[in-house]
Design a protein around this motif. Structure first.
Motif, mmCIF file in Angstrom:
data_model
loop_
_atom_site.group_PDB
_atom_site.id
_atom_site.type_symbol
_atom_site.label_atom_id
_atom_site.label_comp_id
_atom_site.label_asym_id
_atom_site.label_seq_id
_atom_site.Cartn_x
_atom_site.Cartn_y
_atom_site.Cartn_z
ATOM 1 N N PHE A 1 -26.083 14.737 36.843
ATOM 2 C CA PHE A 1 -25.743 16.229 37.469
ATOM 3 C C PHE A 1 -26.707 16.113 38.885
ATOM 4 N N ASP B 1 -28.584 21.465 33.114
ATOM 5 C CA ASP B 1 -27.434 20.879 33.912
ATOM 6 C C ASP B 1 -27.568 21.510 35.274
ATOM 7 N N ARG C 1 -28.431 12.087 31.891
ATOM 8 C CA ARG C 1 -27.534 13.319 32.125
ATOM 9 C C ARG C 1 -28.130 14.295 33.284
#
Length: 406
Positions: free
Chosen positions: A140, A12, A136
């Protein structure tokens, strides 16, 4: 296999911080050279094309190396240190050749980021969970771009344009820390290259000739290259156009355009990961269709606020493209052990297309004006869309390749 939460958290942060680092301040360089250094658009086009030209030469070998190496984290660290040095070189030099050399350095190292992060992701989560995890990562990444654009816009407006480059250097340092959060033991390096192995046997790897003989790979590569040929110069030219309208507030306008696009991408990338589980081709078609529309609007609209709003279209298109391209590459390379090499081939084609279009667009703008430049890019976008729809197959349910050689 249950993955480590710390490594996923590290992914992330890498995706968040990598956003601006990999391009060495990206489009702000174009506006900086025009409004602060007072360079001509054709010279700016050559400098902006530099990283792409180097990428053409190194992306393929870099992808092959990433397939083989077990030091993917170290590659990201070294690349970040080099990018920081290139940013410093731009601040300290105003002459053409030192700045060009710094951007060639950016091109040499930025080839590491996308394939390395994609490989680490695949190595941690595996093929089955890749769609949502890539979505995802991209969310980010776009969030990082949005936050960086806000900070860079404020720095450019209220401190100096040079401060944007120092900010990028700070991001490089933070990215190094984020890379070290990922645990080496959580990365399956065979899985990270898309290789399959029978129990107790080494992973099978396809030959390069076998990989490149795949027609689906060829037409996807051409389609993505055509997209970037039409897309790559749009934001730099938009920044220049805004800078000529209002030099004092140019960094704020450009940051606004980036923020609008990246904010949309945060949500679109999450959607793309889920939608692509039902098929890739139609999802990616939306990005192709929106590209020429955006270029035409840039050609005929001069109001900075309206130009900023048009970047909503870029947010949708780029949000879809960033996710689905990686998934289609993973589909076509499944079982070959050449996932990162194929990424390198595609990114080399992108680099060549971006370099040629940056040089060509700079020439057109210099001699015929911004409207002609945007119009030519819109025509290229239409060509890219037609080719993609007619030539590129659906890759979602394609059978994994069985390498003929080990």
């Amino acid at each position: 296999m249950e993955t480590n939460a710390r490594s996923l958290k590290g992914l992330d942060w890498i995706s968040l911080l990598m956003a601006d680092v990999k391009d060495g301040v990206g489009v702000y360089l174009s506006v900086f050279l025009l409004t602060v250094r007072h360079w001509s658009p054709d010279k700016i086009g050559l400098v902006i094309a530099g990283p792409s030209l180097i990428g053409v030469l190194v992306q393929g070998p870099a992808g092959a190396f990433i397939d083989r190496t077990r030091h993917k984290r170290l590659l990201l660290v070294v690349a970040s240190v080099i990018i920081a040095g290139c940013c410093l070189a731009v601040v300290l030099n105003s002459n053409f050749y030192p700045v060009l050399l710094s951007q060639l350095g950016v091109g040499l190292t930025q080839s590491v980021y996308a394939p390395c992060v994609a490989a680490i992701t695949l190595g941690i989560v595996g093929q089955a969970a890749l769609s949502q995890r890539i979505g995802r990562n991209e969310s980010f990444n776009h969030l990082g771009n949005m936050v960086a654009a806000i900070i860079a816009g404020l720095l450019g407006r209220y401190v100096s344009y040079e401060a944007i480059f120092y900010f990028s250097m700070a991001q490089c340092a933070l990215l190094v820390v984020a890379v070290l959060v990922v645990r080496e033991r959580d990365i399956d390096h065979d899985r990270a290259r898309g290789a399959t192995a029978a129990a107790g046997q080494p992973a099978s790897v396809a030959s390069v000739k076998e990989l490149l003989a795949n027609r689906s790979i060829l037409v996807l590569t051409v389609a993505i290259a055509l997209f970037h040929f039409a897309n790559a110069p749009l934001l730099p030219l938009l920044g220049q156009k805004m800078g000529l309208v209002d030099q004092k507030n140019s960094s704020l306008y450009l940051s606004g355009a980036i923020i609008v696009a990246q904010g949309v991408m945060v949500f679109v990338a999450k959607y793309a990961g889920r939608a692509a589980e039902n098929g890739r081709k139609k999802v990616l078609l939306v990005a192709f269709v929106l590209l020429p529309v955006r270029a035409l609007l840039f050609a005929f609209i001069g109001n900075p606020y309206a130009l900023t709003a048009i970047q909503l279209l870029d947010g949708i298109g780029a949000g879809l493209l960033g996710v689905v391209t990686i998934l289609m590459i993973a589909d076509l390379s499944a079982g070959t052990g050449r996932f990162n090499l194929l990424q390198g081939v595609v990114y080399s084609a992108i680099g060549l297309a971006a370099a040629l279009s940056s040089i060509g667009a700079g020439y057109v703008v210099e001699h015929f004006g911004y409207a002609a430049g945007f119009g030519a890019l819109a025509g290229a976008g239409v060509l890219a869309t037609v080719f993609y729809w007619l030539a590129v197959p659906e890759t979602k349910d394609i059978q994994p390749a069985v390498p003929a050689v080990a």
